[in-house]
Scaffold this active site. Structure first.
Site, PDB file in Angstrom:
ATOM      1  N   SER A   1      47.613  41.978  40.032  1.00  0.00           N
ATOM      2  CA  SER A   1      48.396  40.772  39.873  1.00  0.00           C
ATOM      3  C   SER A   1      48.001  39.632  40.815  1.00  0.00           C
ATOM      4  CB  SER A   1      49.876  41.093  40.086  1.00  0.00           C
ATOM      5  OG  SER A   1      50.114  41.467  41.430  1.00  0.00           O
TER       6      SER A   1
ATOM      7  N   LYS B   1      49.475  34.238  48.113  1.00  0.00           N
ATOM      8  CA  LYS B   1      50.034  34.646  46.822  1.00  0.00           C
ATOM      9  C   LYS B   1      51.496  34.208  46.746  1.00  0.00           C
ATOM     10  CE  LYS B   1      50.501  38.810  43.942  1.00  0.00           C
ATOM     11  NZ  LYS B   1      50.332  40.278  43.898  1.00  0.00           N
TER      12      LYS B   1
ATOM     13  N   SER C   1      46.838  45.726  42.926  1.00  0.00           N
ATOM     14  CA  SER C   1      46.872  44.268  42.730  1.00  0.00           C
ATOM     15  C   SER C   1      46.071  43.445  43.728  1.00  0.00           C
ATOM     16  CB  SER C   1      48.318  43.782  42.724  1.00  0.00           C
ATOM     17  OG  SER C   1      48.937  44.117  41.510  1.00  0.00           O
TER      18      SER C   1
END
Lengths: 95, 485
Positions: free
Chosen positions: B153, B78, B177
């Site tokens: 997210s 990420k 997330s």
């Protein structure tokens, strides 16, 4: 009314955000809804409840004060929008 | 055999037997990216040359018999975790050209294990969002239905795993997330206990909540990745010094005698019919495996959204003060005076959701409102933690939905921030309590979008939720289904 346009402008200024008229209107409306929703918390009796700021109990995390390698001045400055003579350069502060 | 479809443990077996090489595996992953990335949009940055070099290095390690479970395995990171020499944007214009001078501890550990880093995945700006739509860089689509959100997210990491654009991935979870995008993309995601994985080099959003964890194709892979990234780190003062277990060891221990709690508040009105059905079926499966299920109550669940959306923005407003255009990131170069430069930089550099949360957080912390908002939320947070403590006195784990509905459509909740916040209701309480949670596939909606089962444990009891998730996975076939891209 939970929050006025004037308060949104004031808080934005504290946070160093410069909002245009349209953004002020949008955020004021959305914050009104959000803060009204937050009022549900007032239904909870918290008189004898202490606040939590951290979910895991850790007391002070100490370490030895030892000199260790760290990143060089060059790599610390590599991402700077402006730098000169090993320093960050900013617009003038005093007129 | 399509190598990109392999799991980590399958790839490891083939690599160790010399049936395949990491160069072949990594090439297959990049071929797959070439085929589907235009549709999915999982990555912000790809580092193919570097990845191929790492793969060749991993093959050499394996030849020398020095390979571990992650050696030569292509993973996605990420874009909120610092990668030395590789652009790290946080999905934000303000960090669009930021190249970190060091790597996050998690990234360093993966490199030391000779994993291959494929690239950096898309995310909501500064991890603030539930759909990845708040990325300032690009749109990520759900591989199961390209008109829907991948969740957020960590939407890029979950979509990359689901679309076989990597073999495993790393995400971060502040209020759901990891668990929620894993749920929406039909993969497995683990949010470890706060303090189990180092946050050093993780760009801070809400420091009392942020935690790094794995997103993987199955539960075994999730345990392998967790083994690779967890552990005490002196560079993170909130990292907890403790002995780390081998998370793969107890996978097959079974569920006999396990006490499973079903929190009534997570099954109340507002849960989609298909989600409720999938959860009810999942509970039946877990009972059939020998666990004892009973109803429990977490009475303060309904306040989690309000508590979280005061505490997280309050912490964010403080953390994001560092983006001032001085040391790194975007600067608006036109301003001739310092304060003007700060506000022009921040107003142009941050997207609307980030600005909204900074304003909420600053307001909640400002003189005259601190006690009513931040103070009140911190006290109700204590009650939410006490609810869990009480439930775990009599239960080993809790079962719950991950999200009240399957993945919503792109754009559906974009204009109504409160509606988006409310969709996080089932993941926020565990984040506020700092406990561990895993999302594992447990069904599909009538439209064919994945549904996830959330399993929660007390602090540092990841082994137990991994064991329940594994037993459930092996008793069902949801993890074998693939999106049709």
């Amino acid at each position: 009314m939970k929050i006025t346009k004037k308060e949104v402008v004031h808080v934005a200024k504290l946070a160093r955000l410069d909002l245009d008229e349209e953004a002020i209107d949008t955020y004021t409306g959305q914050l009104e809804d959000i803060l009204t929703y937050m009022d549900t918390l007032n239904r909870v009796d918290t008189r004898d409840i202490s606040p939590t700021s951290h979910a895991i109990f850790i007391s002070n995390a100490f370490r030895e004060d030892e000199v260790k390698p760290s990143i060089s001045v060059e790599s610390a400055l590599a991402n700077a929008p402006r730098s000169e003579n090993g320093s960050f350069v900013v617009p003038k502060v005093i007129g | 055999m399509d190598l990109c479809r392999l799991t980590i443990h399958e790839a490891h077996n083939l690599l160790t037997r010399k049936d395949i090489t990491s160069v072949e595996l990594t090439s297959a992953v990049f071929d797959r990216i070439g085929q589907v990335e235009d549709m999915v949009g999982a990555y912000i940055t790809l580092v193919q040359d570097q990845a191929m070099a790492q793969a060749a290095g991993a093959d050499e390690m394996i030849r020398q018999g020095k390979g571990g479970p992650l050696t030569g395995v292509p993973v996605a990171i990420k874009d909120v975790l610092c990668t030395e020499g590789i652009r790290t944007t946080c999905g934000s214009k303000i960090l669009e050209n930021f190249i970190p001078p060091y790597s996050a501890t998690v990234v360093r550990k993966l490199k030391e294990a000779h994993a291959v880093i494929v690239g950096k995945t898309n995310m909501d700006e500064f991890a603030m969002g539930s759909s990845t739509e708040h990325s300032a860089i690009k749109v990520t689509r759900n591989p199961w239905d390209l008109t829907r959100i991948p969740g957020g997210s960590s939407g890029g990491s979950a979509a990359a795993v689901a679309a076989d654009e990597c073999i495993g991935a790393i995400g971060t979870d502040t209020g759901g997330s990891i668990r929620q995008p894993a749920c929406h993309c039909g993969v497995v995601g683990l949010k470890p206990t706060y303090g189990a994985v180092s946050r050093f080099g993780l760009v801070a959003f809400a420091s009392s909540l942020d935690q790094v964890g794995p997103i993987a194709k199955d539960v075994t892979d999730c345990a392998i990745l967790m083994n690779g990234i967890c552990g005490y780190d002196p560079n993170d003062s909130t990292s907890v010094p403790r002995d780390v277990p081998d998370y793969t060891r107890g996978l097959r221990a079974g569920l006999k005698g396990l006490a499973v709690g079903i929190p009534a508040e997570y099954f109340a009105a507002g849960v989609d019919e298909d989600v409720a059905q999938a959860l009810s079926d999942a509970i039946t499966v877990i009972e059939g495996l020998g666990a004892t299920c009973k109803s429990v109550s977490l009475p303060h669940t309904e306040y989690a959204v309000a508590v979280y959306y005061l505490i997280a923005p309050a912490e964010a407003s403080s953390n994001l003060a560092r983006y001032d255009g001085v040391r790194y990131g975007f600067r608006d170069k036109e301003a001739e005076e310092l304060i003007r430069m700060y506000s022009d930089t921040r107003s142009k550099g941050f997207g609307s959701e980030v600005q909204r949360r900074i304003i909420i957080g600053t307001y909640a912390l400002s003189a005259g409102y601190y006690d009513a908002y931040y103070g009140k939320a911190s006290r109700v947070r204590t009650l939410i933690m006490q609810d869990f403590n009480k439930a775990f006195e009599t239960c080993d784990v809790l079962l719950a939905p991950v999200a009240p509905t399957p993945a919503f459509r792109l754009g559906e909740k974009l204009a109504d921030p409160l509606a988006m916040y409310l969709s996080d209701i089932f993941t926020l309480p565990a984040s506020l309590a700092g406990i561990a949670g895993i999302s594992v596939p447990c069904g599909f909606s009538k439209d064919g979008t994945p549904i996830g089962l959330q399993i929660l444990s007390k602090h540092f009891d990841e082994e137990k939720i991994i064991r329940v998730a594994y037993s459930f996975e092996q008793a069902t076939d949801f993890h074998t289904k693939m999106p049709n891209l």
